[in-house]
Design a protein around this motif. Sequence first.
Motif, PDB file in Angstrom:
ATOM      1  N   HIS A 180      -6.418   7.622  -9.467  1.00 20.78           N
ATOM      2  CA  HIS A 180      -5.211   8.440  -9.441  1.00 20.78           C
ATOM      3  C   HIS A 180      -4.347   8.004  -8.258  1.00 20.78           C
ATOM      4  CE1 HIS A 180      -7.754  10.875 -12.072  1.00 20.78           C
ATOM      5  NE2 HIS A 180      -8.676  10.796 -11.121  1.00 20.78           N
ATOM      6  N   ARG A 181      -3.081   7.698  -8.537  1.00 20.99           N
ATOM      7  CA  ARG A 181      -2.180   7.208  -7.492  1.00 20.99           C
ATOM      8  C   ARG A 181      -0.968   8.119  -7.352  1.00 20.99           C
ATOM      9  NH1 ARG A 181      -3.514   1.722  -6.278  1.00 20.99           N
ATOM     10  NH2 ARG A 181      -4.714   0.706  -7.918  1.00 20.99           N
ATOM     11  N   ALA A 182      -0.570   8.370  -6.108  1.00 21.96           N
ATOM     12  CA  ALA A 182       0.649   9.139  -5.820  1.00 21.96           C
ATOM     13  C   ALA A 182       1.486   8.339  -4.827  1.00 21.96           C
ATOM     14  CB  ALA A 182       0.300  10.509  -5.247  1.00 21.96           C
ATOM     15  N   GLY A 183       2.754   8.158  -5.137  1.00 19.24           N
ATOM     16  CA  GLY A 183       3.630   7.356  -4.296  1.00 19.24           C
ATOM     17  C   GLY A 183       3.939   8.020  -2.963  1.00 19.24           C
ATOM     18  N   ILE A 184       3.978   7.201  -1.896  1.00 15.83           N
ATOM     19  CA  ILE A 184       4.281   7.737  -0.561  1.00 15.83           C
ATOM     20  C   ILE A 184       5.429   6.981   0.117  1.00 15.83           C
ATOM     21  CG2 ILE A 184       1.977   8.664  -0.133  1.00 15.83           C
ATOM     22  CD1 ILE A 184       1.424   6.142   1.583  1.00 15.83           C
ATOM     23  N   THR A 185       6.007   5.991  -0.565  1.00 20.01           N
ATOM     24  CA  THR A 185       7.073   5.210   0.067  1.00 20.01           C
ATOM     25  C   THR A 185       8.396   5.439  -0.648  1.00 20.01           C
ATOM     26  OG1 THR A 185       6.228   3.339  -1.231  1.00 20.01           O
ATOM     27  CG2 THR A 185       5.672   3.396   1.105  1.00 20.01           C
ATOM     28  N   GLY A 186       9.464   5.003   0.009  1.00 19.62           N
ATOM     29  CA  GLY A 186      10.806   5.166  -0.540  1.00 19.62           C
ATOM     30  C   GLY A 186      11.021   4.315  -1.778  1.00 19.62           C
ATOM     31  N   PRO A 187      12.226   4.392  -2.361  1.00 19.75           N
ATOM     32  CA  PRO A 187      12.497   3.705  -3.621  1.00 19.75           C
ATOM     33  C   PRO A 187      12.376   2.191  -3.508  1.00 19.75           C
ATOM     34  CG  PRO A 187      14.498   4.705  -2.713  1.00 19.75           C
ATOM     35  CD  PRO A 187      13.380   5.155  -1.860  1.00 19.75           C
ATOM     36  N   ALA A 188      11.796   1.582  -4.537  1.00 21.63           N
ATOM     37  CA  ALA A 188      11.589   0.131  -4.544  1.00 21.63           C
ATOM     38  C   ALA A 188      12.903  -0.629  -4.470  1.00 21.63           C
ATOM     39  CB  ALA A 188      10.810  -0.268  -5.797  1.00 21.63           C
ATOM     40  N   ARG A 206      10.879  -3.056   0.596  1.00 20.45           N
ATOM     41  CA  ARG A 206       9.887  -4.030   0.127  1.00 20.45           C
ATOM     42  C   ARG A 206       8.463  -3.465   0.206  1.00 20.45           C
ATOM     43  NH1 ARG A 206      10.418  -8.986   3.594  1.00 20.45           N
ATOM     44  NH2 ARG A 206       8.738  -9.732   2.283  1.00 20.45           N
ATOM     45  N   LEU A 207       8.219  -2.580   1.170  1.00 20.64           N
ATOM     46  CA  LEU A 207       6.893  -1.975   1.323  1.00 20.64           C
ATOM     47  C   LEU A 207       6.724  -0.866   0.292  1.00 20.64           C
ATOM     48  CD1 LEU A 207       4.238  -1.536   2.965  1.00 20.64           C
ATOM     49  CD2 LEU A 207       5.545   0.088   4.360  1.00 20.64           C
ATOM     50  N   GLN A 208       5.647  -0.936  -0.478  1.00 18.52           N
ATOM     51  CA  GLN A 208       5.345   0.094  -1.457  1.00 18.52           C
ATOM     52  C   GLN A 208       3.935   0.608  -1.176  1.00 18.52           C
ATOM     53  OE1 GLN A 208       7.748   1.154  -3.837  1.00 18.52           O
ATOM     54  NE2 GLN A 208       8.910  -0.109  -2.410  1.00 18.52           N
ATOM     55  N   GLY A 221       3.114 -11.792  -1.022  1.00 16.50           N
ATOM     56  CA  GLY A 221       3.127 -10.645  -0.131  1.00 16.50           C
ATOM     57  C   GLY A 221       1.746 -10.341   0.415  1.00 16.50           C
ATOM     58  N   GLU A 222       1.533  -9.091   0.779  1.00 16.12           N
ATOM     59  CA  GLU A 222       0.285  -8.675   1.411  1.00 16.12           C
ATOM     60  C   GLU A 222      -0.130  -7.298   0.890  1.00 16.12           C
ATOM     61  OE1 GLU A 222       0.539  -8.874   5.724  1.00 16.12           O
ATOM     62  OE2 GLU A 222       2.142 -10.350   5.534  1.00 16.12           O
ATOM     63  N   VAL A 223      -1.422  -7.029   0.992  1.00 18.97           N
ATOM     64  CA  VAL A 223      -1.972  -5.720   0.620  1.00 18.97           C
ATOM     65  C   VAL A 223      -2.798  -5.209   1.788  1.00 18.97           C
ATOM     66  CG1 VAL A 223      -3.467  -4.463  -0.986  1.00 18.97           C
ATOM     67  CG2 VAL A 223      -2.045  -6.356  -1.824  1.00 18.97           C
ATOM     68  N   ARG A 241     -10.941   7.953  -1.136  1.00 15.88           N
ATOM     69  CA  ARG A 241      -9.504   8.224  -0.991  1.00 15.88           C
ATOM     70  C   ARG A 241      -8.950   7.229   0.014  1.00 15.88           C
ATOM     71  NH1 ARG A 241      -6.179  12.422   1.703  1.00 15.88           N
ATOM     72  NH2 ARG A 241      -4.548  13.045   0.230  1.00 15.88           N
ATOM     73  N   ALA A 242      -7.827   6.571  -0.316  1.00 17.35           N
ATOM     74  CA  ALA A 242      -7.298   5.512   0.547  1.00 17.35           C
ATOM     75  C   ALA A 242      -5.786   5.471   0.520  1.00 17.35           C
ATOM     76  CB  ALA A 242      -7.851   4.155   0.114  1.00 17.35           C
ATOM     77  N   VAL A 243      -5.224   5.006   1.621  1.00 19.04           N
ATOM     78  CA  VAL A 243      -3.802   4.657   1.673  1.00 19.04           C
ATOM     79  C   VAL A 243      -3.722   3.191   1.261  1.00 19.04           C
ATOM     80  CG1 VAL A 243      -1.775   4.366   3.130  1.00 19.04           C
ATOM     81  CG2 VAL A 243      -3.331   6.285   3.531  1.00 19.04           C
ATOM     82  N   TRP A 244      -2.918   2.905   0.233  1.00 17.39           N
ATOM     83  CA  TRP A 244      -2.812   1.569  -0.320  1.00 17.39           C
ATOM     84  C   TRP A 244      -1.381   1.092  -0.132  1.00 17.39           C
ATOM     85  CZ3 TRP A 244      -7.493   1.313  -3.283  1.00 17.39           C
ATOM     86  CH2 TRP A 244      -7.829   0.027  -3.767  1.00 17.39           C
ATOM     87  N   LEU A 245      -1.183   0.032   0.641  1.00 13.49           N
ATOM     88  CA  LEU A 245       0.155  -0.472   0.920  1.00 13.49           C
ATOM     89  C   LEU A 245       0.273  -1.910   0.436  1.00 13.49           C
ATOM     90  CD1 LEU A 245       0.567   0.782   4.605  1.00 13.49           C
ATOM     91  CD2 LEU A 245       1.435   1.878   2.525  1.00 13.49           C
TER      92      LEU A 245
END
Length: 198
Positions: free
Chosen positions: A108-116, A120-122, A142-144, A189-193
């Motif tokens: 299950h994913r919930a967005g935490i960043t601004g609009p794409a 560039r960071l999502q 890019g990077e993860v 549970r993780a923050v995924w960037l």
Amino acid sequence: MAEPDPVPPPAPGWASVVDAIGPKVRDLRQQAGLSLQQLARRADVSAASVHKVERGDMVPTITTLLKLAEALERPIGHFVDNGAAEPVASVVPAGARPELPSGEPGVHRAGITGPAARFRLQGTITEIDEGGAGADDGPRSGEVLVHVLSGELTFELAGERHVVAAGDTLHYPGDRPARWHATGSGPARAVWLAVRGS
């Protein structure tokens, strides 16, 4: 007695939109760390044209504006909105995180960043049910970065195996396929960037 100078008519409504194009191009170019020449090559337009557009000495043709928008990874509407100032920052309230499709059962994913369109960071807050698994198969540049908040995730990445527990962070190039699964007792549970490459 001399007559007073006539009051000039107000500028048409579209004038502020046109005047804002150059500064928007310049700001996005600088945010991306591009020189005039680099943006010109990326957009397939002359550096002189980019310079004139940024200074407001030239109104770009629709073709030039489309090329610049694509090179700067923005929709063309970003450059021709109503001229209203766009906020610098984007706030995503905790109770308003958009649910994002994951494609993996038990993830299950919930967005935490601004609009794409602007950033560039999502990123997401990702919850993986016990035993849940998924993959980032690329190819993408890019990077993860994955920071585990609770539970444990095991990653198989380019022939390497990494166990990432609560408080640990895994950072890897985005062009490497990665497979992962929750290996602890209970959910993870993780923050995924992810940062898109240029």
